[in-house]
Enzyme design. Structure first.
Site, PDB file in Angstrom:
ATOM      1  N   ARG A 162       0.861  -1.181   0.000  1.00 46.68           N
ATOM      2  CA  ARG A 162       0.000   0.000   0.000  1.00 46.68           C
ATOM      3  C   ARG A 162       0.903   1.239   0.000  1.00 46.68           C
ATOM      4  O   ARG A 162       1.761   1.388   0.863  1.00 46.68           O
ATOM      5  CB  ARG A 162      -0.873   0.007   1.247  1.00 46.68           C
ATOM      6  CG  ARG A 162      -1.739   1.227   1.297  1.00 46.68           C
ATOM      7  CD  ARG A 162      -2.589   1.260   2.531  1.00 46.68           C
ATOM      8  NE  ARG A 162      -3.521   2.366   2.411  1.00 46.68           N
ATOM      9  CZ  ARG A 162      -4.034   3.011   3.438  1.00 46.68           C
ATOM     10  NH1 ARG A 162      -3.711   2.665   4.663  1.00 46.68           N
ATOM     11  NH2 ARG A 162      -4.870   3.990   3.240  1.00 46.68           N
ATOM     12  N   HIS A 172      -8.193   6.694  -0.113  1.00 46.81           N
ATOM     13  CA  HIS A 172      -9.115   5.553   0.063  1.00 46.81           C
ATOM     14  C   HIS A 172      -9.544   4.971  -1.288  1.00 46.81           C
ATOM     15  O   HIS A 172     -10.574   4.302  -1.365  1.00 46.81           O
ATOM     16  CB  HIS A 172     -10.420   5.958   0.797  1.00 46.81           C
ATOM     17  CG  HIS A 172     -10.262   6.276   2.243  1.00 46.81           C
ATOM     18  ND1 HIS A 172     -11.046   7.227   2.860  1.00 46.81           N
ATOM     19  CD2 HIS A 172      -9.463   5.772   3.194  1.00 46.81           C
ATOM     20  CE1 HIS A 172     -10.720   7.300   4.149  1.00 46.81           C
ATOM     21  NE2 HIS A 172      -9.753   6.427   4.365  1.00 46.81           N
ATOM     22  N   GLY A 209     -15.101   5.538   8.134  1.00 46.43           N
ATOM     23  CA  GLY A 209     -14.359   4.860   9.204  1.00 46.43           C
ATOM     24  C   GLY A 209     -13.726   5.936  10.054  1.00 46.43           C
ATOM     25  O   GLY A 209     -14.217   7.060  10.094  1.00 46.43           O
ATOM     26  N   ASN A 210     -12.632   5.602  10.701  1.00 45.88           N
ATOM     27  CA  ASN A 210     -11.930   6.623  11.466  1.00 45.88           C
ATOM     28  C   ASN A 210     -11.465   7.736  10.520  1.00 45.88           C
ATOM     29  O   ASN A 210     -11.547   8.906  10.826  1.00 45.88           O
ATOM     30  CB  ASN A 210     -10.768   5.978  12.212  1.00 45.88           C
ATOM     31  CG  ASN A 210     -10.317   6.841  13.350  1.00 45.88           C
ATOM     32  OD1 ASN A 210     -11.115   7.545  13.984  1.00 45.88           O
ATOM     33  ND2 ASN A 210      -9.032   6.843  13.597  1.00 45.88           N
ATOM     34  N   ARG A 222      -9.975  14.190  12.472  1.00 47.70           N
ATOM     35  CA  ARG A 222      -9.690  15.230  11.468  1.00 47.70           C
ATOM     36  C   ARG A 222     -10.928  16.084  11.233  1.00 47.70           C
ATOM     37  O   ARG A 222     -12.050  15.585  11.213  1.00 47.70           O
ATOM     38  CB  ARG A 222      -9.283  14.591  10.140  1.00 47.70           C
ATOM     39  CG  ARG A 222      -7.970  13.854  10.201  1.00 47.70           C
ATOM     40  CD  ARG A 222      -7.566  13.385   8.803  1.00 47.70           C
ATOM     41  NE  ARG A 222      -6.710  12.228   8.895  1.00 47.70           N
ATOM     42  CZ  ARG A 222      -6.845  11.124   8.171  1.00 47.70           C
ATOM     43  NH1 ARG A 222      -7.814  11.027   7.270  1.00 47.70           N
ATOM     44  NH2 ARG A 222      -6.022  10.135   8.331  1.00 47.70           N
ATOM     45  N   ASP A 262     -14.289   7.531  18.739  1.00 47.70           N
ATOM     46  CA  ASP A 262     -14.861   6.241  18.362  1.00 47.70           C
ATOM     47  C   ASP A 262     -16.389   6.396  18.238  1.00 47.70           C
ATOM     48  O   ASP A 262     -17.052   6.755  19.207  1.00 47.70           O
ATOM     49  CB  ASP A 262     -14.510   5.219  19.450  1.00 47.70           C
ATOM     50  CG  ASP A 262     -14.909   3.814  19.065  1.00 47.70           C
ATOM     51  OD1 ASP A 262     -16.092   3.602  18.712  1.00 47.70           O
ATOM     52  OD2 ASP A 262     -14.056   2.925  19.117  1.00 47.70           O
ATOM     53  N   MET A 263     -16.920   6.128  17.049  1.00 44.73           N
ATOM     54  CA  MET A 263     -18.344   6.382  16.802  1.00 44.73           C
ATOM     55  C   MET A 263     -19.255   5.580  17.728  1.00 44.73           C
ATOM     56  O   MET A 263     -20.330   6.042  18.107  1.00 44.73           O
ATOM     57  CB  MET A 263     -18.678   6.115  15.326  1.00 44.73           C
ATOM     58  CG  MET A 263     -20.100   6.404  14.949  1.00 44.73           C
ATOM     59  SD  MET A 263     -20.652   8.088  15.360  1.00 44.73           S
ATOM     60  CE  MET A 263     -20.340   8.965  13.842  1.00 44.73           C
ATOM     61  N   ARG A 264     -18.806   4.372  18.126  1.00 45.63           N
ATOM     62  CA  ARG A 264     -19.650   3.586  19.053  1.00 45.63           C
ATOM     63  C   ARG A 264     -19.857   4.361  20.355  1.00 45.63           C
ATOM     64  O   ARG A 264     -20.971   4.455  20.859  1.00 45.63           O
ATOM     65  CB  ARG A 264     -18.967   2.244  19.386  1.00 45.63           C
ATOM     66  CG  ARG A 264     -19.234   1.189  18.354  1.00 45.63           C
ATOM     67  CD  ARG A 264     -18.327   0.032  18.547  1.00 45.63           C
ATOM     68  NE  ARG A 264     -16.946   0.440  18.290  1.00 45.63           N
ATOM     69  CZ  ARG A 264     -15.977  -0.361  17.906  1.00 45.63           C
ATOM     70  NH1 ARG A 264     -16.207  -1.627  17.771  1.00 45.63           N
ATOM     71  NH2 ARG A 264     -14.773   0.093  17.666  1.00 45.63           N
ATOM     72  N   GLU A 300     -20.399   0.270   7.688  1.00 40.45           N
ATOM     73  CA  GLU A 300     -20.819  -1.132   7.697  1.00 40.45           C
ATOM     74  C   GLU A 300     -21.612  -1.494   8.954  1.00 40.45           C
ATOM     75  O   GLU A 300     -22.451  -2.385   8.925  1.00 40.45           O
ATOM     76  CB  GLU A 300     -19.583  -2.052   7.635  1.00 40.45           C
ATOM     77  CG  GLU A 300     -18.854  -2.001   6.318  1.00 40.45           C
ATOM     78  CD  GLU A 300     -17.452  -2.605   6.398  1.00 40.45           C
ATOM     79  OE1 GLU A 300     -17.217  -3.484   7.240  1.00 40.45           O
ATOM     80  OE2 GLU A 300     -16.601  -2.173   5.593  1.00 40.45           O
ATOM     81  N   ASN A 301     -21.295  -0.798  10.059  1.00 44.32           N
ATOM     82  CA  ASN A 301     -21.833  -1.259  11.348  1.00 44.32           C
ATOM     83  C   ASN A 301     -22.862  -0.364  12.019  1.00 44.32           C
ATOM     84  O   ASN A 301     -23.546  -0.808  12.933  1.00 44.32           O
ATOM     85  CB  ASN A 301     -20.671  -1.464  12.331  1.00 44.32           C
ATOM     86  CG  ASN A 301     -19.732  -2.545  11.860  1.00 44.32           C
ATOM     87  OD1 ASN A 301     -20.146  -3.676  11.648  1.00 44.32           O
ATOM     88  ND2 ASN A 301     -18.476  -2.196  11.652  1.00 44.32           N
TER      89      ASN A 301
END
Ligand code: AMP
Length: 423
Positions: free
Chosen positions: A101, A190, A220-221, A251, A292-294, A343-344
């Protein structure tokens, strides 16, 4: 894991940080992951290697090792030694290739590149555009080339998929010389993920990617959006760097460009400090203290006003981009959610899609709450725009692209560096 030592059946994928190496090994024939691992604290007092290895019964077993590793080269020697001992890769020749990558390919790389000295020089030349990312990527490539000299190495760029943007989308309204002489423009990141989920979505819909107009949301993050017209990326939210666009874990995303000057002048902050604030202390974390989104969602549900604001701001920004990119595309066939949040988090998907009926986007909340991890459609029956949740797999995509470009260049009997765009 016992494996036949058939030549070239495995593909390694490497993502190198300044003191870490993330790696995967795929079986190219079976299309499965054999190992994923992370070596950390390279250059520190004690290196730490953790990997999960596919067992014969289909489960993964966790393995942990410690050893002082002075540099990336020693880390690769150590990984190879453990893989030989554990019979994961007994001979180097079992590797078909190694895909790396690489964050920034600038305008030079529109597709993956088989690595030779010329490609190394080109990636080095792009360091001013990605001073934090390209140097550790190069370190990893150099160390892997030393440890696996006979194995083809391929660079897969985060920016490559976005190289199809038209100038109206990639230029900034700053003096033209800044583009002409200093390559100041939107590159986007990405790309491997946006391409992967776009192709998976097309497969799921049973239609050629080349026929579909899509908006892919990598949440995501780090987070970004891409507008894809008939399989070709035409706009994306990240810019010269990954700081632009959506609100992310830490960010800030889009911002009045005068804010940094204001901070420097009025608060006497240094340029480095402002950069640190905008990259590491902003986004969800800056708004409510948690990246953290959770955690943000849980706190918002329990009445934490700042967490509620962070959640609302995050979703509002995504929604704004959906509106903008729908206008860009003219016709929209599908919206694709991916990344840890996409996704979650049914809550984020639901909030993002609220009140978008005018654009043809409406969710079936029952479907939205029963996504299981496989590609799924969550739009209301009969809605004009399909809304999908698709799991991203950047490592697998790097493996597939590395393999494909290598096969293509072998077929063409190319010179060693077929992938550098003509400039
Ligand atoms: P990534 O960078 O793609 O690994 O995504 C990381 C982000 O996904 C973090 O903000 C996580 O909180 C978020 N995430 C993972 N699982 C969930 C979940 N079940 N609900 C909300 N956010 C989640």
């Amino acid at each position: 894991m016992p494996e036949s030592a058939e030549r070239g059946t495995k593909v390694g994928v490497i993502n190198c940080g300044s003191s870490s190496i993330k790696y995967e090994v795929f079986d190219r024939k079976k299309g499965i992951k054999l190992v994923s691992g992370l070596v950390e604290r390279i250059g520190g007092a004690e290196g730490l290697m953790k990997q999960s290895v596919l067992q014969a019964d289909g489960t993964f077993s966790e393995q942990v090792y410690t050893k002082r590793l002075a540099n990336h080269r020693q880390a690769f020697v150590f990984i190879a030694k453990i893989h030989r001992e554990k019979r994961i890769i007994q001979e180097d020749a079992e590797l078909f290739c190694i895909g790396h990558r690489v964050v920034h390919g600038g305008e030079l790389f529109r597709e993956p590149a088989v690595i030779d000295d010329e490609v190394m020089d080109a990636i080095r030349g792009l360091i001013p555009l990605a001073p934090l990312h390209n140097p550790p990527n190069l370190l990893g490539i150099e160390a892997a080339r030393m440890r696996f000299p006979g194995i083809p190495q391929v660079a897969v760029f985060d920016t490559a998929f976005h190289q199809t943007l038209p100038p109206a989308a990639y230029r900034y309204a700053v003096p033209a010389e800044l583009y002409d002489e200093h390559q100041i423009r939107r590159y986007g990141f990405h790309g491997t993920s946006h391409f992967h989920v776009a192709r998976e979505a097309a497969l799921h819909l049973g239609r050629p990617l080349e026929e579909l107009n899509m908006i892919t949301l990598h949440l995501g993050n780090g987070a970004s959006v891409a507008a894809i017209r008939e399989g070709v990326c035409v706009d994306t939210s990240m810019g010269l760097t990954p700081l632009e666009g959506l609100i992310m874990g830490t960010r800030c995303g889009d911002l009045d460009p005068a804010i940094p000057f204001h901070l420097i002048r009025q608060l006497s902050l240094s340029v480095d400090r402002v950069e640190e604030i905008l990259n590491k202390e902003s986004g969800l974390k800056g708004i409510c203290g948690f990246n953290d989104m959770r955690e943000v969602q849980q706190r918002a549900e329990h009445g934490d006003e700042r967490a509620r604001l962070a959640f609302d701001m995050f979703c509002y920004r995504v929604k704004k981009y959906i509106g903008a990119y729908t206008a860009v595309l003219g016709r929209l066939d599908a919206v694709v959610f991916t990344g840890g949040i996409g996704e979650n988090s049914e809550g984020v998907r639901s909030a993002v899609c609220t009140d978008l009926r005018q654009l043809g986007i409406t969710l079936d909340e029952r479907r939205n709450s029963s996504v299981t991890g496989k590609s799924a459609e969550i739009q209301e029956a009969g809605a004009p725009v399909r809304v999908l949740v698709v799991r991203t797999n950047e490592e697998l995509e790097i493996a597939l692209q590395a393999e494909a470009i290598l096969e293509k260049s072998v077929r063409r009997g190319d010179a060693p560096c077929p992938c550098l765009a003509q400039t």
